[in-house]
Design an enzyme around this catalytic site. Structure first.
Site, PDB file in Angstrom:
ATOM      1  CB  CYS A  42      10.200   4.267   1.962  1.00 10.31           C
ATOM      2  SG  CYS A  42       8.918   2.944   1.492  1.00 10.31           S
ATOM      3  CE1 TYR A 278      -8.470 -13.316   8.674  1.00  9.22           C
ATOM      4  CE2 TYR A 278      -7.776 -14.928  10.180  1.00  9.22           C
ATOM      5  CZ  TYR A 278      -8.722 -14.298   9.400  1.00  9.22           C
ATOM      6  OH  TYR A 278      -9.784 -14.567  10.003  1.00  9.22           O
TER       7      TYR A 278
END
Length: 809
Positions: A42, A278
Site C-alpha cells: 500500500c 484453507y
C-alpha cells in the site's frame, strides 16, 4: 504438524507467523514466487512520489529476519505449480535453478492473492506500460520518473490509479488519468466522487472520464495513448491500474470450488471444499456483511484477520469469519475519501429498500481554527440498520468511518449512534460529534420529524426557498430559488405559496431543517433539502454560478501572501460560513475605493466563496492562497471585472429602474415582473408603480372585508382579483386561452405570475400603488398584498427622475 503456506505478504506471512506462535514445534514452510516475503504494497505509490524517501522502509520483513523470529522456513522465488489434495502434496518449481520437486503437507493455507488486470488492447505489452503491484514494479516506475519523463497516463481511477496520479503530480510529471466510468473511485457514489475529481483537476491531473484506452502506440518521442472518444494523449509512461483478479488457477486445477467471479469458495471457518486446505486474502470469495451475498473484497486488513482465524482453526479452535464490510480510505491530495458497507448504487442493483441522508458537520468545533466540513452520506433502513456510509473531507474522515464501521460490525442502529460517547475537545471534535449528528438526522427521518428530498429529485413545480444570508447567495445560488434569510422568515410568510410544496435549503442543511419545522407548524407543505446547497452542487457541478465567468484568480495551494502595504487586516479564523463572507462584506463597506483588505480564514469553503463574491460585487481579488489549513486573501475594494460595488456600501451610488404597470393582462404583467427581476439581478434598485388596471395585479386572492360604497363594490366585482385571476390580452377565448397558456407554462417549468412576483420582491423590487388610481377604482390598502406601499404622481416623478430606465407597460 506440517503446514505449507502458498504466498507471503499480508495473508501468507501473517498465517505463518501465527502458526509459529501457536506451536513452535510445527514444521512451517512458506513458498513465495517473488523476492520479498513481506512488503508494504500500500506504500508503493508514496515512494514513487518521494513521500516515503527510503525504499527499505517498505520492506516490512526480510526473509532472514522472518526466519529468525518465527522459525518458519521461507523459500522465496519458489512457485507452487500444482496441488494434489488426495496425496496431500504440492509441486514446486525453484525459479532461480529451474528445479522441480514435491512437498507433502498436513494442512495447506492458500494466500495466492490477486494480480492486476491488463486490458487486451494493442500496445499494452510495451515495456513502458507498467502495473504497480510489487517492489520491482515500483522500481521500474520510479526509475522512469527519476530519468525525467515529462508526462504519464494512468489507466484506471480506482484506489491505486488515484494514488499513482497524485504522486506523479508531486514529482512534477504531467499526468492524465483515464477512467471507463463517468467518475473516479467507482466504489463510492458519483456525487461523492465529484469532490475528488475537482480536487485532482485543481492540482493539475487531466481527467478523461467515461472513456477508455483503445490502443497504445510507440513513437520516437515515447508513447501515444488513443482513447475511445477520439482523443490521443502523449506519454513517456503508462501505468495500468484498471483492477485485479484473484489468483485462483491453482485452486481450480486442484478441483477446489470457485465462485462466479473466480474467487475460491470458503466456509465461515475459511476452509475450501477440501477441509485440509484453507484460503485467505484476495483469492477468496467472502460474504458481504451487509448484503449477505458473495463478494470479492481485496483488502489487507481482512486478509490479516482471515489468516489469524484460519490458523487458529487449524490448531483446534472453532472461530468464524463473519464477512467483510469493505471499509476503505484513500488520500487524494488534501482530501480523504472513505467508505464502509454498501453504496447506493449497489443497493439499487440488489433491489434493497433504503433511506439516506447527507450531512455536512464540521470536523471539529467550528470556533476552533481549521474546522472543515465533512461530507457524510449515510444509508440505512427504516428499522435503523446501517447499510453503508461514505465520507469525504480534509480532517477527521478516518476516525468517523472507523466508528461507523465498528457500529455496523456490532449491529448498532442509527439510534445507537445518537448515544455514542466519543472524545471531545475543540481541536479534535464537537460536543455533538459528526457520528452523533448522523444518528440524530437519520432517526429524525425515521420518526418523520423531518421529511427530506434529495437534491437530485426536486419536483419541477416545487417552490425553492433559500434561507441563507444574501452574502452567501452572491457566492452561488440554485436557479429560480427565492431568498428569504432564516431570521426574516417569520415576517415574510405571506410571500410563500400555500398551494405548492416548499423546499427550504441553506448551505449545509441545518438552517433548512429549522425552516422546515417552522413552515410545517404554520401549515405549509414542506420538505427539507438533504445536505443543502453544497450537496446540490455535487449533483449540479456546473450549476449555481452567479456569473458566467470570474476574472479573479483561482485559489492556489501553498505559499503565503506575506505583507501587503497599507492593507486593512481581517482575521476571520474560527468562523464558519457565512461568517467569513459577512465579515468581508462589512469590512469592505467601511473602506474607500482602492483600499486593500487582507483577510485570513479557516473555513475551507471560503476559498470558493470569496472569488465568486468578489466577481459578483465588483471588488477585485488580488490573490488567494491555501496553506497550513488557512486561506489568506487580499481584496481591493472596487476596480473589479464585474458589477460595481452593490448599493449600500460606502461611496456607492445605486442604479435605478422604474416600471409603470398600467395593465392587468396576464402576459403584460408577467413581462413587467420578468424585466424587473432582470434589472434587480444586475444590482439595480427597481420600483414597479402600479396604476389603474395594474392595481389588480397587487390585489390579494382573499382580501379581508372592507367597507365600500356600492360603486366601489361593483368595480371590485367586475375586475380580476389578484395575479391568479388575470387573463391574456389576446386569444383569451373566454378563459380557454389563459388556461392553455398556464398549462404550457407549467409543462415548460415557466414560473407562474405569483412566483414571479415573489422572486422580484425577494430581490428587493419595490411595489408601489398609485393613490389617485386606488381612489378612482375604489381599492383599499387592506386589499393589496402585504408590504405594498402607496404614492402619488409626485413621488413617482421623483423616482423616474433618478432612474436610468423608465418603462411603461
Amino acid at each position: 504438524m506440517k503446514i505449507l503456506v502458498i504466498g507471503g505478504v499480508a495473508g501468507g506471512a501473517s498465517a505463518a507467523a501465527r502458526a509459529a506462535r501457536l506451536d513452535s514445534n510445527a514444521e512451517i514452510i512458506v513458498f513465495e514466487r517473488g523476492k520479498y516475503i513481506s512488503f508494504a504494497n500500500c506504500g508503493l505509490p508514496y515512494h514513487i512520489g518521494g513521500v516515503i524517501p527510503q525504499r527499505e522502509s517498505l520492506l516490512v520483513m526480510t526473509s532472514e529476519k522472518f526466519v529468525g523470529r518465527t522459525g518458519a522456513e521461507v523459500r522465496i522465488q519458489s512457485e507452487v505449480t500444482a496441488i494434489n489434495p488426495k496425496a496431500r502434496e504440492v509441486e514446486v518449481k525453484n525459479l532461480k535453478t529451474g528445479e522441480a520437486y514435491k512437498e507433502s503437507y498436513d494442512k495447506l493455507i492458500m494466500s495466492t492473492g490477486s494480480s492486476p488486470v491488463v486490458p487486451p488492447i494493442p500496445g499494452a505489452d510495451d515495456p513502458d506500460v507498467i502495473t504497480l503491484w510489487n517492489i520491482p514494479d515500483m522500481d521500474r516506475i520510479k526509475g522512469r520518473v527519476d530519468a525525467g519523463i515529462k508526462s504519464a497516463v494512468v489507466v484506471g481511477g480506482g484506489f491505486i490509479g488515484m494514488e499513482v496520479a497524485e504522486n506523479l503530480i508531486e514529482r512534477g510529471v504531467e499526468t492524465h488519468l483515464v477512467e471507463l466510468q463517468p467518475q473516479v473511485l467507482p466504489p463510492i457514489d458519483k456525487e461523492m466522487a465529484s469532490m475528488l475529481s475537482d480536487t485532482m483537476a485543481k492540482h493539475g491531473v487531466k481527467l478523461h472520464l467515461n472513456t477508455k484506452a483503445t490502443e497504445i502506440v510507440r513513437n520516437p518521442e515515447g508513447l501515444t495513448v488513443k482513447l475511445e472518444d477520439g482523443e490521443s494523449v502523449s506519454a513517456g509512461l503508462v501505468v495500468m491500474a484498471v483492477g485485479v483478479r484473484p489468483n485462483s488457477e491453482l485452486a481450480k486445477a486442484a478441483g477446489l470450488e470457485t465462485g462466479e467471479r473466480g474467487g475460491v469458495k470458503v466456509n465461515d471457518r475459511l476452509q475450501t471444499s477440501d477441509p485440509d486446505i484453507y484460503a485467505v486474502g484476495d483469492v477468496i470469495e467472502v460474504n458481504d456483511f451487509v448484503l449477505n451475498h458473495p463478494a470479492m473484497i481485496p483488502l489487507a486488513g481482512p486478509a490479516n484477520r482471515q489468516a489469524r482465524i484460519a490458523v487458529n482453526n487449524i490448531f483446534g479452535a472453532d472461530e468464524t469469519y463473519k464477512g467483510s464490510l469493505g471499509t476503505s480510505i484513500v488520500k487524494v491530495f488534501e482530501l480523504a475519501a472513505a467508505s464502509v458497507g454498501a453504496s447506493e448504487k449497489r443497493l439499487k442493483q440488489m433491489g434493497r429498500d433504503y433511506l439516506k441522508t447527507y450531512i455536512l458537520p464540521a470536523s471539529h468545533a467550528s470556533y476552533y481554527p481549521g474546522a472543515d466540513p465533512l461530507y457524510i452520506k449515510l444509508l440505512f433502513e427504516k428499522s435503523g440498520k446501517i447499510l453503508g456510509a461514505q465520507i469525504v473531507g480534509r480532517d477527521g474522515v478516518d476516525k468517523r468511518i472507523d466508528v461507523l464501521a465498528t457500529a455496523m460490525r456490532n449491529n448498532l442502529t442509527v439510534m445507537d449512534l445518537e448515544e455514542l460517547e466519543l472524545a471531545y475537545a475543540p481541536p479534535f471534535g464537537s460536543a455533538k460529534d459528526p457520528v452523533n449528528f448522523a444518528g440524530f438526522v437519520a432517526h429524525n427521518i425515521i420518526k418523520g420529524d423531518t421529511i427530506v428530498v434529495d437534491p437530485d429529485k426536486i419536483p419541477s413545480d416545487a417552490f425553492l426557498l433559500d434561507v441563507r444570508q444574501p452574502e452567501e447567495v452572491i457566492c452561488g445560488a440554485i436557479p429560480d430559488a427565492v431568498n428569504i434569510p432564516l431570521g426574516k422568515l417569520r415576517d415574510n410568510l405571506d410571500r410563500l405559496p400555500k398551494d405548492r410544496e416548499i423546499i427550504p435549503f441553506c448551505k449545509l442543511g441545518l438552517r433548512g431543517y429549522v425552516a422546515e419545522r417552522l413552515l410545517r407548524d404554520k401549515g405549509f407543505k414542506v420538505r427539507n433539502m438533504s445536505g443543502g446547497y453544497l450537496v446540490w452542487k455535487l449533483f449540479h457541478p456546473t450549476g449555481g454560478e452567479v456569473s458566467p465567468s470570474c476574472p479573479n484568480p483561482a485559489p492556489a495551494s501553498g505559499g503565503s501572501i506575506g505583507e501587503t502595504d497599507a492593507a486593512v487586516e481581517l482575521n476571520a479564523c474560527g468562523l464558519q460560513c457565512p461568517g467569513p463572507i459577512v465579515q468581508v462584506k462589512n469590512k469592505i463597506d467601511e473602506l474607500q475605493d482602492g483600499q486593500l483588505l487582507k483577510v485570513t480564514a479557516s473555513d475551507a469553503g471560503f476559498a470558493n466563496d470569496l472569488p465568486a463574491w468578489c466577481n459578483a460585487t465588483g471588488n477585485q481579488l488580488m490573490k488567494i492562497v491555501e496553506a497550513d489549513g488557512k486561506i489568506e486573501a487580499v481584496v481591493r475594494k472596487g476596480q473589479g471585472g464585474a458589477e460595481p460595488v452593490p448599493a449600500g456600501t460606502a461611496e456607492a451610488k445605486p442604479k435605478r429602474a422604474t416600471l409603470v404597470l398600467f395593465s392587468n393582462d396576464l402576459d403584460k404583467a408577467m413581462a413587467a415582473f420578468i424585466i424587473a427581476t432582470g434589472f434587480a439581478a444586475l444590482g439595480h434598485k427597481v420600483t414597479i408603480f402600479c396604476t389603474f388596471w395594474g392595481l389588480n395585479v397587487l390585489r390579494k386572492d382573499h382580501p379581508p372585508a372592507v367597507k365600500k360604497d356600492l360603486l366601489s363594490r361593483m368595480f371590485g366585482w367586475m375586475m380580476p382579483r389578484g395575479a391568479k385571476k388575470l387573463a391574456l390580452s389576446k386569444m383569451n377565448m373566454m378563459g380557454m386561452g389563459t388556461a392553455m397558456m398556464k398549462h404550457v407554462m407549467n409543462k415548460q417549468n415557466v414560473d407562474s405570475l405569483p412566483d414571479l412576483i415573489n422572486q422580484a420582491r425577494s430581490l428587493g423590487v419595490e411595489l408601489v400603488a398609485c393613490e389617485m388610481a386606488m381612489n378612482v377604482m375604489g381599492i383599499k390598502q387592506e386589499e393589496l398584498l402585504d408590504g405594498v406601499s402607496t404614492a402619488g404622481v409626485g413621488n413617482f416623478a421623483g423616482m423616474a427622475a433618478e432612474s436610468g430606465t423608465t418603462l411603461f407597460i
